[in-house]
Design an enzyme around this catalytic site. Structure first.
Site, PDB file in Angstrom:
ATOM      1  N   SER A 139      16.475  -4.083 -44.180  1.00  0.00           N
ATOM      2  CA  SER A 139      15.966  -3.904 -45.321  1.00  0.00           C
ATOM      3  C   SER A 139      15.388  -3.284 -45.952  1.00  0.00           C
ATOM      4  O   SER A 139      15.494  -1.517 -45.798  1.00  0.00           O
ATOM      5  CB  SER A 139      14.138  -4.553 -44.928  1.00  0.00           C
ATOM      6  OG  SER A 139      13.295  -3.915 -44.105  1.00  0.00           O
ATOM      7  N   VAL A 172       1.311  -8.993 -31.605  1.00  0.00           N
ATOM      8  CA  VAL A 172       1.766  -9.253 -32.875  1.00  0.00           C
ATOM      9  C   VAL A 172       2.737 -10.509 -32.534  1.00  0.00           C
ATOM     10  O   VAL A 172       4.177 -10.033 -31.376  1.00  0.00           O
ATOM     11  CB  VAL A 172       2.247  -7.717 -32.998  1.00  0.00           C
ATOM     12  CG1 VAL A 172       2.528  -7.616 -34.341  1.00  0.00           C
ATOM     13  CG2 VAL A 172       1.021  -6.574 -33.300  1.00  0.00           C
ATOM     14  N   GLY A 176      10.984 -12.788 -37.729  1.00  0.00           N
ATOM     15  CA  GLY A 176      12.277 -12.165 -38.697  1.00  0.00           C
ATOM     16  C   GLY A 176      12.728 -11.149 -37.922  1.00  0.00           C
ATOM     17  O   GLY A 176      12.664  -9.942 -38.939  1.00  0.00           O
ATOM     18  N   GLY A 178      14.481  -9.187 -36.634  1.00  0.00           N
ATOM     19  CA  GLY A 178      15.982  -9.189 -37.293  1.00  0.00           C
ATOM     20  C   GLY A 178      16.702  -7.992 -35.513  1.00  0.00           C
ATOM     21  O   GLY A 178      16.661  -8.656 -34.329  1.00  0.00           O
ATOM     22  N   TRP A 179      16.861  -7.090 -35.356  1.00  0.00           N
ATOM     23  CA  TRP A 179      17.705  -5.854 -34.072  1.00  0.00           C
ATOM     24  C   TRP A 179      16.760  -5.561 -33.912  1.00  0.00           C
ATOM     25  O   TRP A 179      16.567  -3.961 -33.357  1.00  0.00           O
ATOM     26  CB  TRP A 179      18.592  -5.222 -34.832  1.00  0.00           C
ATOM     27  CG  TRP A 179      19.521  -5.790 -35.295  1.00  0.00           C
ATOM     28  CD1 TRP A 179      21.168  -6.107 -34.414  1.00  0.00           C
ATOM     29  CD2 TRP A 179      19.989  -5.952 -36.436  1.00  0.00           C
ATOM     30  NE1 TRP A 179      21.964  -6.763 -34.792  1.00  0.00           N
ATOM     31  CE2 TRP A 179      21.719  -6.754 -36.523  1.00  0.00           C
ATOM     32  CE3 TRP A 179      19.850  -5.411 -37.412  1.00  0.00           C
ATOM     33  CZ2 TRP A 179      22.473  -6.553 -37.018  1.00  0.00           C
ATOM     34  CZ3 TRP A 179      20.938  -5.950 -39.073  1.00  0.00           C
ATOM     35  CH2 TRP A 179      21.913  -6.764 -38.781  1.00  0.00           C
ATOM     36  N   ILE A 199      16.923 -15.641 -35.836  1.00  0.00           N
ATOM     37  CA  ILE A 199      17.860 -16.711 -35.579  1.00  0.00           C
ATOM     38  C   ILE A 199      19.127 -16.266 -35.670  1.00  0.00           C
ATOM     39  O   ILE A 199      20.260 -17.295 -35.405  1.00  0.00           O
ATOM     40  CB  ILE A 199      17.671 -17.753 -36.769  1.00  0.00           C
ATOM     41  CG1 ILE A 199      17.691 -17.172 -38.292  1.00  0.00           C
ATOM     42  CG2 ILE A 199      16.607 -18.729 -36.892  1.00  0.00           C
ATOM     43  CD1 ILE A 199      18.720 -16.533 -38.432  1.00  0.00           C
ATOM     44  N   GLN A 203      22.001 -10.358 -32.862  1.00  0.00           N
ATOM     45  CA  GLN A 203      20.193  -9.587 -33.426  1.00  0.00           C
ATOM     46  C   GLN A 203      19.574  -9.665 -32.061  1.00  0.00           C
ATOM     47  O   GLN A 203      19.103  -8.608 -31.666  1.00  0.00           O
ATOM     48  CB  GLN A 203      19.650  -9.601 -34.787  1.00  0.00           C
ATOM     49  CG  GLN A 203      20.272  -9.649 -35.787  1.00  0.00           C
ATOM     50  CD  GLN A 203      19.610  -9.623 -36.951  1.00  0.00           C
ATOM     51  OE1 GLN A 203      18.678 -11.116 -36.726  1.00  0.00           O
ATOM     52  NE2 GLN A 203      19.947  -9.213 -37.831  1.00  0.00           N
ATOM     53  N   CYS A 355      23.836  -5.125 -55.629  1.00  0.00           N
ATOM     54  CA  CYS A 355      22.101  -5.462 -55.541  1.00  0.00           C
ATOM     55  C   CYS A 355      21.364  -4.179 -56.191  1.00  0.00           C
ATOM     56  O   CYS A 355      20.311  -4.611 -55.747  1.00  0.00           O
ATOM     57  CB  CYS A 355      22.145  -5.712 -53.858  1.00  0.00           C
ATOM     58  SG  CYS A 355      22.663  -7.556 -53.607  1.00  0.00           S
TER      59      CYS A 355
END
Length: 383
Positions: A139, A172, A176, A178-179, A199, A203, A355
């Site tokens: 991200s 916490v 999502g 991630g890794w 999901i 990951q 992008c």
């Protein structure tokens, strides 16, 4: 690795399709078969009709097939979007197809939630380990005081931790995860207990390895199935997969899981318009079923559920992040070239470059939004 035959520039055909493309390019600074790094060099005469028929899908697929080349696709995309060609990028049929799909069915339902994980995030940890930095953040980095990708990603993680006002012993939730980049950073440097959900099977496995020995639990789970109460909640780069039909459910879930005096940080790419749409090429090859929220979507869905405390935009930092990923990808590709084909290489180069150009043109934004459950007192967000 399977290779495709190397194509070369071709003489531009005298066709209506070619002249239409040239008219669209007028004033953008991008020329056909020009000498500038951002110019588009045509390697196949069928390029023009393919792009006119299929819009951005045809443009991306024809690049994957080697029908055209450009040294700086990022700058080409930037110039074209600045010229306003983004409004013509999706064909009428593609727009209608997505609207019908999104209108008739929930593209991000529970049953479909794991599609993007299998299609993109499970593609191969070996690829992402070489493209990303050591944090494995996938991200936008925070480049305010950073000189390197790693510094920018650590700064982003710490910015989220500071906005959450983490204290040792807090529970916490990372929606999502991630890794495991945020979970590892928060647990290691702030002494909190983290539950992370993803999901993606790949990951989850790597995140568990990276967070071994820390008070971190990584679950392969959909956010709608979560239970419990958490002092703080964070979601970094996941909201893009939620979908407009599920925004209310998403914020209801966060409200239900968040402690009364808790804080929630939402980190997401954002669209300048509230049109429900998706780029056909990105939708097919990179993030199936993804859709970018607009300010209105987030505001409407959170209204009456959570209190917005702060909203920060550092979208231009994603340009620099994507270009750093592209450099890593190009540098380390020979290490994994025997495990992937040339079409995959071109797919990733195109995705990262386009992008980057979109963020450079300010066509896309990156938002961090802080919410509370109407907690007492003033909130001052760190920068």
């Amino acid at each position: 690795m399977t290779s495709q035959p190397k194509l070369g520039p071709v003489e531009l055909p005298d066709t209506r399709a070619r002249h239409t493309i040239e008219q669209l390019l007028q004033g953008s600074g991008v020329t056909l078969n020009g000498s500038a790094a951002h110019d588009l060099r045509v390697y196949h005469p069928g390029f023009f009709s393919r792009v006119l028929r299929h819009g951005t899908l045809g443009l991306g697929e024809s690049y994957m097939d080697g029908w055209w080349e450009c040294e700086r696709i990022d700058e080409m995309a930037h110039l074209l979007l600045r010229q306003g060609l983004g409004t013509h990028a999706k064909t009428r049929s593609e727009r209608l197809k997505y609207r019908l799909q999104a209108g008739v069915m929930n593209l991000q339902s529970r049953a479909r939630a794991y599609i993007v994980g299998k299609a993109h995030y499970d593609l191969g940890n070996d690829l992402f380990e070489r493209m990303l930095d050591d944090t494995m953040c996938y991200s936008c980095g925070y480049w305010k005081d950073a000189d390197t990708l790693h510094q920018a990603q650590v700064a982003k993680l710490d910015l989220a931790c500071r906005k959450l006002k983490l204290q040792p012993g807090m529970r916490v939730l990372d929606i999502g995860c991630g890794w495991g980049s945020f979970a590892e950073h928060a647990a290691r440097h702030y002494g909190v207990e983290v539950t992370g959900i993803t999901i993606s099977q790949e990951q989850a496995e790597l995140a568990r390895q990276r967070c071994a020995g820390l008070p971190v639990e990584i679950l392969l789970e959909d956010y709608r199935d979560l239970e419990g109460t958490f002092d703080r909640i964070v979601s970094i780069g996941m909201f893009e997969h939620v979908g407009h039909r599920n925004y209310a459910t998403y914020f209801d879930t966060v409200k239900q899981l968040l402690a009364d005096d808790g804080l929630f940080v939402l980190h997401t790419i954002g669209s300048n318009t509230s049109e429900i749409s998706a780029d056909p090429w990105i939708h097919r090859y990179i993030f199936p079923n993804g859709v970018l929220p607009a300010i209105r979507h987030i505001a409407d869905a959170s209204e009456g559920r959570l209190l917005m405390e702060d909203w920060q935009n550092f979208g231009p930092d994603y340009d620099r992040t994507l270009m750093a990923w592209l450099t890593n990808f190009d540098t380390h590709w020979p290490e994994i070239a025997d495990r992937y084909n040339e079409r995959t290489r071109r797919m990733f180069r195109y995705y990262l470059s386009v992008c980057a150009g979109a963020f450079r043109a300010r066509d896309l934004q990156l938002w961090q939004v802080v919410y509370s459950r109407h907690r007492d007192g003033r909130y001052d967000a760190p920068r």
